[in-house]
Design a protein around this motif. Structure first.
Motif, mmCIF file in Angstrom:
data_model
loop_
_atom_site.group_PDB
_atom_site.id
_atom_site.type_symbol
_atom_site.label_atom_id
_atom_site.label_comp_id
_atom_site.label_asym_id
_atom_site.label_seq_id
_atom_site.Cartn_x
_atom_site.Cartn_y
_atom_site.Cartn_z
ATOM 1 N N ASP A 146 59.602 63.187 -39.406
ATOM 2 C CA ASP A 146 59.805 62.202 -40.479
ATOM 3 C C ASP A 146 59.800 60.790 -39.913
ATOM 4 O O ASP A 146 59.196 59.875 -40.475
ATOM 5 N N VAL A 147 60.473 60.620 -38.795
ATOM 6 C CA VAL A 147 60.536 59.306 -38.146
ATOM 7 C C VAL A 147 59.150 58.896 -37.668
ATOM 8 O O VAL A 147 58.718 57.759 -37.874
ATOM 9 N N GLU A 148 58.446 59.820 -37.066
ATOM 10 C CA GLU A 148 57.104 59.523 -36.540
ATOM 11 C C GLU A 148 56.155 59.098 -37.653
ATOM 12 O O GLU A 148 55.447 58.097 -37.513
ATOM 13 N N THR A 149 56.129 59.808 -38.760
ATOM 14 C CA THR A 149 55.207 59.434 -39.845
ATOM 15 C C THR A 149 55.588 58.090 -40.446
ATOM 16 O O THR A 149 54.715 57.315 -40.827
ATOM 17 N N TRP A 150 56.879 57.806 -40.517
ATOM 18 C CA TRP A 150 57.331 56.517 -41.043
ATOM 19 C C TRP A 150 56.891 55.384 -40.131
ATOM 20 O O TRP A 150 56.361 54.366 -40.580
ATOM 21 N N MET A 151 57.110 55.568 -38.845
ATOM 22 C CA MET A 151 56.710 54.531 -37.891
ATOM 23 C C MET A 151 55.192 54.359 -37.864
ATOM 24 O O MET A 151 54.698 53.230 -37.790
ATOM 25 N N ALA A 152 54.454 55.441 -37.916
ATOM 26 C CA ALA A 152 52.992 55.343 -37.924
ATOM 27 C C ALA A 152 52.528 54.541 -39.139
ATOM 28 O O ALA A 152 51.650 53.669 -39.025
ATOM 29 N N ASP A 153 53.127 54.800 -40.285
ATOM 30 C CA ASP A 153 52.774 54.055 -41.495
ATOM 31 C C ASP A 153 53.133 52.579 -41.352
ATOM 32 O O ASP A 153 52.340 51.702 -41.702
ATOM 33 N N LEU A 154 54.318 52.302 -40.824
ATOM 34 C CA LEU A 154 54.717 50.903 -40.644
ATOM 35 C C LEU A 154 53.789 50.175 -39.676
ATOM 36 O O LEU A 154 53.407 49.030 -39.924
ATOM 37 N N LEU A 158 52.188 46.701 -40.329
ATOM 38 C CA LEU A 158 52.956 45.598 -39.766
ATOM 39 C C LEU A 158 52.697 45.448 -38.274
ATOM 40 O O LEU A 158 52.252 46.378 -37.616
ATOM 41 N N LYS A 159 53.054 44.294 -37.766
ATOM 42 C CA LYS A 159 53.016 44.094 -36.322
ATOM 43 C C LYS A 159 54.136 44.912 -35.689
ATOM 44 O O LYS A 159 55.183 45.153 -36.302
ATOM 45 N N LEU A 160 53.921 45.305 -34.443
ATOM 46 C CA LEU A 160 54.909 46.081 -33.701
ATOM 47 C C LEU A 160 56.273 45.387 -33.699
ATOM 48 O O LEU A 160 57.316 46.014 -33.925
ATOM 49 N N LYS A 161 56.261 44.108 -33.466
ATOM 50 C CA LYS A 161 57.489 43.319 -33.416
ATOM 51 C C LYS A 161 58.269 43.413 -34.734
ATOM 52 O O LYS A 161 59.482 43.582 -34.734
ATOM 53 N N THR A 162 57.575 43.342 -35.848
ATOM 54 C CA THR A 162 58.221 43.425 -37.162
ATOM 55 C C THR A 162 58.740 44.833 -37.422
ATOM 56 O O THR A 162 59.860 45.011 -37.924
ATOM 57 N N ALA A 163 57.943 45.845 -37.088
ATOM 58 C CA ALA A 163 58.384 47.229 -37.276
ATOM 59 C C ALA A 163 59.659 47.491 -36.487
ATOM 60 O O ALA A 163 60.591 48.137 -36.980
ATOM 61 N N VAL A 183 57.098 52.086 -30.419
ATOM 62 C CA VAL A 183 58.193 51.197 -30.812
ATOM 63 C C VAL A 183 59.309 51.259 -29.761
ATOM 64 O O VAL A 183 59.901 50.244 -29.419
ATOM 65 N N TRP A 184 59.572 52.442 -29.227
ATOM 66 C CA TRP A 184 60.566 52.571 -28.160
ATOM 67 C C TRP A 184 60.156 51.745 -26.938
ATOM 68 O O TRP A 184 60.985 51.086 -26.325
ATOM 69 N N ASP A 185 58.874 51.789 -26.597
ATOM 70 C CA ASP A 185 58.388 50.986 -25.476
ATOM 71 C C ASP A 185 58.637 49.500 -25.717
ATOM 72 O O ASP A 185 58.970 48.757 -24.787
ATOM 73 N N GLU A 186 58.485 49.074 -26.962
ATOM 74 C CA GLU A 186 58.785 47.682 -27.317
ATOM 75 C C GLU A 186 60.258 47.388 -27.068
ATOM 76 O O GLU A 186 60.608 46.350 -26.506
#
Length: 147
Positions: free
Chosen positions: A75-83, A87-92, A133-136
């Motif tokens: 669920d988290v992965e699909t949400w992040m992929a959509d974001l 959106l830019k990585l920074k915003t997500a 996003v974790w890498d960010e």
């Protein structure tokens, strides 16, 4: 991360979906905001951003047929992929990831919730969009940013 590092390590009896009835009709996100976040951060802008993140998270989880407090790493992965598609990585990271990660951390530390694992961190460990996003997050801790 919790007792378990991957969803496959979590015994079936501890998986969050078993608690769906206990969470039905309950807005745990709002409880998190009023009990934890808003007493610490009370600006109108912060409250607006936190509610927006929660609204998007709850909508995503409703589309996936689960309560927003009972996510899986998928669920988290699909949400992040959509974001990240929108959106830019920074915003997500700043506007969404931080809040949902904190939400699940809060759930883990409250004994009235059955959270023995952290699906947000599990998703990050699996790589993909959540891993990006974790890498960010890790780059920021080292004083930089990926982009």
């Amino acid at each position: 991360m919790g007792v378990y590092k991957r969803l496959s390590d979590v015994p079936d009896r501890y998986r969050l979906h078993h608690h769906a009835n206990a969470y039905e009709g309950r807005d745990v996100w709002e409880e998190f905001l009023t009990e934890h976040l808003f007493p610490r951060f009370d600006s109108d802008r912060f409250k607006e951003d936190a509610r927006r993140a929660g609204r998007y998270w709850k909508e995503h989880m409703a589309e996936r047929g689960r309560h927003h407090a009972l996510a899986t790493p998928a669920d988290v992965e699909t949400w992040m992929a959509d974001l990240l598609d929108r959106l830019k990585l920074k915003t997500a990271y700043n506007s969404y990831w931080v809040r949902v990660e904190r939400f699940y951390h809060w759930l883990q530390w409250h004994t009235e919730h059955p959270h023995t694992h952290h699906p947000v961190l599990m998703a990050a460990a699996d790589g993909g969009a959540a891993g990006e996003v974790w890498d960010e997050k890790m780059a920021r801790r080292r004083g930089g940013s990926k982009r």
